[in-house]
Structures are given as structure tokens and as C-alpha cells.
Design a protein around this motif. Structure first.
Motif, PDB file in Angstrom:
ATOM      1  N   ASP A 160     -34.616 -19.924 -54.518  1.00 24.97           N
ATOM      2  CA  ASP A 160     -35.228 -20.807 -55.475  1.00 24.97           C
ATOM      3  C   ASP A 160     -35.927 -21.978 -55.251  1.00 24.97           C
ATOM      4  OD1 ASP A 160     -33.189 -21.897 -54.521  1.00 24.97           O
ATOM      5  OD2 ASP A 160     -32.006 -22.496 -56.404  1.00 24.97           O
TER       6      ASP A 160
ATOM      7  N   GLY B  90     -39.408 -23.067 -57.485  1.00 23.31           N
ATOM      8  CA  GLY B  90     -38.947 -23.768 -58.576  1.00 23.31           C
ATOM      9  C   GLY B  90     -38.231 -25.068 -58.735  1.00 23.31           C
ATOM     10  N   THR B  91     -37.474 -25.414 -57.484  1.00 24.17           N
ATOM     11  CA  THR B  91     -36.799 -26.706 -57.296  1.00 24.17           C
ATOM     12  C   THR B  91     -37.847 -27.628 -56.997  1.00 24.17           C
ATOM     13  OG1 THR B  91     -35.001 -25.760 -56.576  1.00 24.17           O
ATOM     14  CG2 THR B  91     -35.133 -28.001 -55.815  1.00 24.17           C
TER      15      THR B  91
ATOM     16  N   ALA C 202     -41.080 -27.329 -57.723  1.00 26.92           N
ATOM     17  CA  ALA C 202     -42.160 -27.871 -59.028  1.00 26.92           C
ATOM     18  C   ALA C 202     -41.186 -28.842 -60.044  1.00 26.92           C
ATOM     19  CB  ALA C 202     -42.265 -26.510 -59.649  1.00 26.92           C
ATOM     20  N   GLU C 203     -40.065 -28.433 -60.333  1.00 22.54           N
ATOM     21  CA  GLU C 203     -39.133 -29.262 -60.990  1.00 22.54           C
ATOM     22  C   GLU C 203     -39.298 -30.684 -60.526  1.00 22.54           C
ATOM     23  OE1 GLU C 203     -34.588 -29.681 -62.309  1.00 22.54           O
ATOM     24  OE2 GLU C 203     -35.419 -27.700 -62.153  1.00 22.54           O
TER      25      GLU C 203
ATOM     26  N   SER D 212     -42.579 -27.733 -63.269  1.00 23.89           N
ATOM     27  CA  SER D 212     -41.939 -26.361 -63.400  1.00 23.89           C
ATOM     28  C   SER D 212     -42.478 -25.561 -64.542  1.00 23.89           C
ATOM     29  CB  SER D 212     -40.217 -26.794 -63.520  1.00 23.89           C
ATOM     30  OG  SER D 212     -40.206 -27.579 -64.744  1.00 23.89           O
ATOM     31  N   GLU D 213     -42.746 -26.463 -65.692  1.00 23.65           N
ATOM     32  CA  GLU D 213     -43.495 -25.571 -66.835  1.00 23.65           C
ATOM     33  C   GLU D 213     -44.896 -24.939 -66.477  1.00 23.65           C
ATOM     34  OE1 GLU D 213     -43.409 -27.591 -70.527  1.00 23.65           O
ATOM     35  OE2 GLU D 213     -41.407 -28.051 -70.514  1.00 23.65           O
TER      36      GLU D 213
ATOM     37  N   GLU E 226     -44.578 -22.261 -64.132  1.00 22.27           N
ATOM     38  CA  GLU E 226     -43.572 -20.865 -64.694  1.00 22.27           C
ATOM     39  C   GLU E 226     -44.883 -20.259 -65.507  1.00 22.27           C
ATOM     40  OE1 GLU E 226     -40.848 -19.178 -64.383  1.00 22.27           O
ATOM     41  OE2 GLU E 226     -40.477 -20.525 -62.965  1.00 22.27           O
TER      42      GLU E 226
ATOM     43  N   ARG F  63     -46.332 -17.456 -62.783  1.00 24.76           N
ATOM     44  CA  ARG F  63     -45.409 -16.815 -62.241  1.00 24.76           C
ATOM     45  C   ARG F  63     -45.181 -15.198 -62.803  1.00 24.76           C
ATOM     46  NH1 ARG F  63     -41.162 -17.353 -58.494  1.00 24.76           N
ATOM     47  NH2 ARG F  63     -41.088 -19.393 -57.827  1.00 24.76           N
TER      48      ARG F  63
END
Length: 180
Positions: A161, A164-165, A167-168, A173-174, A177, A180
Motif C-alpha cells: 500500500d 496510496g500512503t 499519495a495520501e 490520493s484522489e 486513484e 489507477r
């Protein structure tokens, strides 16, 4: 399975785009691709992952040399895309030195996410190529410090992960995604 994306920092925040690495043959090609994503010479991150095995971050700031971080050099060395990132300099080797040729590694299918057999220590004839690549992170672990991800936080990320971590933490993150 692989995933690769570009995150370009703009005045309005991060902009993400998925990227195809099939035509990228060198780190220089990858840096050029990243620079094209940001005509204003802003920061661009190339995020690459092989599902559950390793991840890499390449940071390009304008015309500066790319900075690289790879979570597991040995796993990445068995991958065509990881091989792009693992330069002699990154691995602490003299260019062209014996055992430094990643082409000598047997790409045995683990680059496609298959698990390795118990014969992991099986080497090529001279036994040097596989031993030359550490089973640990390599590169600039401070690559994301100024973006809110410390060296310690980066080094403990799980390959499953990690993107994602990251990007967050960047507030992206949005947008990640969406590609993705």
C-alpha cells in the motif's frame, strides 16, 4: 502486475497521469518523460510498483538529476521496470564492474508477481550478479522529506500500500486513484 503513474505538482495541486513504460529504456528516458509532464519545471514524481513486491519513487525537479528510491533492490532487479532504476551509482558499484550487469540476472517470472522458489540463492555461473544486489531499500530515502514523508516513514512503508500512503500524505490520493 505493475502500476506506474506520474504525479506533477502544479499551482493548483497535484496532477496525476498513468504512464506507459514500455518505450522507456533508460533512467534518462524516464526523467525526460517526467519533465514532459511539467512544462513549468515543477516537481514530478514517478511512482512505480510491482504488486506486493517492491515500489520505487523517482523525483525530477526541473533539469536536476533524478533522485531515486527503491524499496527492495533485489526484488526490483528481477523486474524489467525495476532494472531501469537500479543504476550502478544507486547500488554503490563502479560502472561496468564485474557482477554489475543486471542483465546477467535470471528474469525467472517473479517479475510478474509470482513467488520465488526456495532456490532463491541459486546464482549464475560466477555467483556474483545476484549477490551484488541487496535485499533492502536503496537510493535517496530523504526524497520526500520536504513533501511531508520522512526518511523513517518511507523506509517502513509496505510495498502493498506504499503508493496510496505516499499519495495520501501528499494530498494527492484522489487524483492518483483516478488513474489507477
Amino acid at each position: 502486475m505493475y502500476f506506474a503513474a506520474l504525479l506533477a505538482r502544479t499551482e493548483d495541486g497535484w496532477k496525476a497521469s498513468d504512464t506507459e513504460l514500455d518505450d522507456v529504456e533508460t533512467l534518462s528516458d524516464l526523467a525526460d518523460l517526467a519533465r514532459e509532464a511539467s512544462p513549468d519545471e515543477d516537481t514530478v514524481l514517478v511512482l512505480i510498483e510491482q504488486e506486493d513486491a517492491w515500489f520505487g519513487v523517482v523525483r525530477v525537479d526541473g533539469e536536476d538529476d533524478p533522485r531515486i528510491y527503491v524499496s527492495d533492490a533485489a526484488a526490483a532487479a528481477r523486474s524489467a521496470y525495476g532494472e531501469l532504476l537500479l543504476t550502478d551509482e544507486l547500488l554503490g558499484r563502479e560502472p561496468g564492474s564485474d557482477g554489475a550487469d543486471l542483465d546477467a540476472l535470471d528474469l525467472d517470472g517473479t517479475e510478474d508477481g509470482e513467488s520465488e522458489s526456495d532456490d532463491e540463492d541459486e546464482d549464475d555461473e560466477d555467483g556474483s550478479a545476484a549477490d551484488a544486489v541487496p535485499h533492502s531499500p536503496v537510493g535517496d530515502s530523504e526524497i520526500l522529506d520536504d513533501l511531508g514523508i520522512s526518511q523513517k516513514e518511507l523506509r517502513i512503508l509496505d510495498a502493498e500500500d506504499a503508493l496510496g500512503t505516499i499519495a495520501e500524505a501528499l494530498g494527492a490520493s484522489e487524483v492518483l486513484e483516478t488513474v489507477r
